[in-house]
Design a protein around this motif. Structure first.
Motif, mmCIF file in Angstrom:
data_model
loop_
_atom_site.group_PDB
_atom_site.id
_atom_site.type_symbol
_atom_site.label_atom_id
_atom_site.label_comp_id
_atom_site.label_asym_id
_atom_site.label_seq_id
_atom_site.Cartn_x
_atom_site.Cartn_y
_atom_site.Cartn_z
ATOM 1 N N TRP A 150 0.796 -1.132 -0.199
ATOM 2 C CA TRP A 150 0.083 -0.052 -0.041
ATOM 3 C C TRP A 150 0.974 1.174 0.280
ATOM 4 O O TRP A 150 1.898 1.288 0.700
ATOM 5 N N GLN B 256 -2.531 7.680 0.850
ATOM 6 C CA GLN B 256 -3.451 7.128 1.804
ATOM 7 C C GLN B 256 -4.775 7.986 1.497
ATOM 8 O O GLN B 256 -5.761 7.071 1.863
ATOM 9 N N VAL B 257 -4.934 8.936 1.194
ATOM 10 C CA VAL B 257 -6.168 9.469 1.007
ATOM 11 C C VAL B 257 -6.625 8.919 -0.258
ATOM 12 O O VAL B 257 -8.004 8.856 -0.134
ATOM 13 N N ARG C 248 -6.380 6.006 -1.486
ATOM 14 C CA ARG C 248 -7.016 4.620 -1.518
ATOM 15 C C ARG C 248 -8.221 4.821 -0.526
ATOM 16 O O ARG C 248 -8.897 3.878 -0.670
ATOM 17 N N ARG C 249 -8.177 5.782 0.491
ATOM 18 C CA ARG C 249 -9.259 5.747 1.356
ATOM 19 C C ARG C 249 -10.682 5.911 0.437
ATOM 20 O O ARG C 249 -11.648 5.550 0.703
ATOM 21 N N LEU D 14 -13.666 3.537 -0.196
ATOM 22 C CA LEU D 14 -15.202 4.055 0.158
ATOM 23 C C LEU D 14 -16.196 4.127 -1.429
ATOM 24 O O LEU D 14 -17.276 3.718 -0.987
ATOM 25 N N TYR E 245 -12.889 -1.444 5.032
ATOM 26 C CA TYR E 245 -12.528 0.011 4.789
ATOM 27 C C TYR E 245 -11.204 0.140 5.817
ATOM 28 O O TYR E 245 -10.314 0.736 5.331
ATOM 29 N N LEU E 246 -11.361 -0.282 6.880
ATOM 30 C CA LEU E 246 -10.091 0.005 7.840
ATOM 31 C C LEU E 246 -9.087 -0.552 7.422
ATOM 32 O O LEU E 246 -7.862 -0.087 7.415
ATOM 33 N N GLY F 115 -8.160 0.882 3.693
ATOM 34 C CA GLY F 115 -8.248 2.390 3.646
ATOM 35 C C GLY F 115 -7.189 3.087 4.562
ATOM 36 O O GLY F 115 -6.887 4.055 4.230
ATOM 37 N N THR F 116 -7.157 2.371 5.569
ATOM 38 C CA THR F 116 -6.074 2.910 6.818
ATOM 39 C C THR F 116 -4.952 2.282 7.325
ATOM 40 O O THR F 116 -3.965 2.993 7.723
ATOM 41 N N SER G 102 -5.295 -0.701 12.455
ATOM 42 C CA SER G 102 -5.548 0.603 12.343
ATOM 43 C C SER G 102 -6.123 1.385 13.507
ATOM 44 O O SER G 102 -5.927 2.686 13.587
#
Length: 468
Positions: free
Chosen positions: A22, A29-30, A32-33, A37, A76-77, A80-81, A244
């Motif tokens: 990742w 990071q933004v 992929r979040r 979503l 998501y976590l 995404g994070t 996360s």
């Protein structure tokens, strides 16, 4: 440390090695979040609307929306994070010493490979302590011979005391700043310990980290391949999601790494753990993790109970609100059950551990934040309700001719499994094993959920055995 010629991991075990990365920079990071979503929100919205519109059964629809909703939150976590905490620059300074502890009982066939993989570690400041818990199959004799040739400490016990008590005997002699554990049927990647130590050094708030486990014997048969895919999801998705939030709820036995100050005072309580009126030999991983997660609220009481034990009296470490992480790049492979009987025995053992830990970690996990509380308690709810839902949709409804809801039930199971299958494919590019994940969801709903009532009824029965 004496060098050893480590046997290469088989091709099947090397399958799924960490090729997936990742982005760790802020813009990545933004992005992929947002991407995650964009995939999950429409899916959840469609499922919610269609279930309530089509099913005509509020109980079924609410259950389905809850399961898919919690699955989407975890995805998501995780995607995404989560960022591997070992990746990046390590602060200049003291490199901690590590004590790796291994408890064995009747493991003649595989203990040499396990010890060899640990001694093949790239981390220089490592001591290995192997405790034999009164084996009767020649394991102790082999370990004694290996200890004469290789550089590790061997502690033979004359009486069988159980895995937890045996490990505590090793802890009493350990000198490392970091205490690491693995199981006797595991093989460690040479850099696994190094990656975990990097994560601890880069994150001073971490009290413990878990590695990433896959099946060593995944090529043996269909059952082991299914478990291999399931293991990858439980670590690469479930633990990543919890990590996360800094609250991994089970630092699993294949590779569990703790700061000494985060866990040392609680080994006496761990070794003497009781539940339902007698000694409880299960919940080894979950319970030890719970002491790190919850010591800010239960630590003082536990230490007071064992204040005369040297592990408590020698140094009273202050209770802290530690974070617990997961290191995807710290790879370890473990032998999984190759027979249905062995698989069922393992699942019963795990469900007993789940029940016991619910009455410990479940009493304080809500204090660690809303998101981890939602994930934890929803998981508990779904595990407890699963047997009832299985009876309702596999027994009652067919008898009353409600086949449409039965079909929707299986469709929901496959949908959840398909989401996990896509997650596996994303983290293992080029692999076609993702198709096993929906099958595991069906097996879990139709077979494994029924084991919970049995596990509760036989909770007081238990012995330490890794026979699979």
């Amino acid at each position: 440390m004496a060098a050893t010629q480590q046997r290469p991991l088989p091709t099947s075990a090397a399958f799924g090695a960490a090729r997936f990365r990742w982005p760790t920079h802020r813009l990545g990071q933004v992005s992929r979040r947002v991407a995650v979503l964009a995939l999950l929100v429409p899916l959840f919205a469609i499922v919610t609307v269609k279930l309530f519109d089509v099913s005509g059964d509020w109980l079924f629809a609410a259950y389905g929306v809850g399961v898919i909703g919690s699955t989407c939150l975890v995805m998501y976590l995780a995607f995404g994070t989560y960022v591997d905490p070992s990746v990046g620059r390590v602060p200049i300074g003291h490199a901690p010493s590590v004590s790796m502890l291994l408890a064995v009982h009747d493991e003649l066939a595989q203990i040499e490979d396990c010890v060899e993989s640990i001694l093949g570690s790239t981390y220089p400041r490592l001591e290995l302590i192997v405790v034999d818990d009164a084996s009767t199959d020649g394991t102790a004799t082999l370990l004694r011979e290996l200890a004469e040739r290789w550089d590790f400490r061997f502690i033979p016990l004359s009486t069988n005391v159980g895995k937890k008590a045996a490990l505590v005997e090793g802890v009493r002699t350990a000198g490392g700043d970091v205490l690491a554990f693995t199981d006797s049927d595991c093989r460690l990647d040479p850099r696994a310990i190094e990656r975990c130590v990097r994560a601890l050094r880069r994150n001073p708030a971490f009290g413990a980290v878990s590695g990433h486990a896959r099946a060593l014997n995944s090529e043996h048969n269909f059952l082991t391949r299914v478990q291999d895919v399931w293991y990858d999801g439980q670590f690469g998705v479930s633990k990543a999601a919890e990590a996360s939030l800094g609250s991994v709820t089970c630092v699993s036995g294949p590779l569990a790494v703790f700061r000494r100050e985060a866990v040392e005072n609680y080994f006496p309580a761990w070794a003497s753990d009781t539940f339902a009126g007698r000694e409880f030999r299960f919940a080894t991983d979950r319970q030890l993790t719970g002491y790190v997660l919850g010591q800010a609220w239960v630590g003082r009481r536990l230490k007071e109970r064992y204040r005369d034990d040297p592990l408590v009296a020698r140094i009273d470490h202050p209770e802290r609100r530690w974070r617990i992480g997961y290191v995807r790049s710290a790879r370890v492979w473990t032998n999984v059950p190759e027979t249905v009987k062995g698989f069922m025995k393992q699942q019963v053992r795990w469900k007993k551990s789940f029940v016991r830990n619910l009455f410990f970690t479940g009493t304080f996990i809500w204090r660690r934040g809303l998101r981890i509380a939602v994930i934890y308690y929803l998981h508990v709810l779904f595990v407890l309700v699963a047997p009832l839902m299985a009876v309702r949709h596999l027994v009652v409804m067919p008898l009353t001719g409600m086949w449409f809801l039965v079909t929707l039930y299986f469709a929901g199971i496959f949908l959840k499994g398909a989401i996990w299958g896509v997650a596996f494919r994303a983290q293992n590019p080029g692999s076609d094993r993702w198709v096993y994940r929906p099958l595991m969801s069906v097996v879990s709903a139709m077979c494994l959920s029924w084991l919970l009532p049995y596990s509760i009824m036989t909770l007081r029965r238990g012995t330490w055995s890794r026979t699979l």
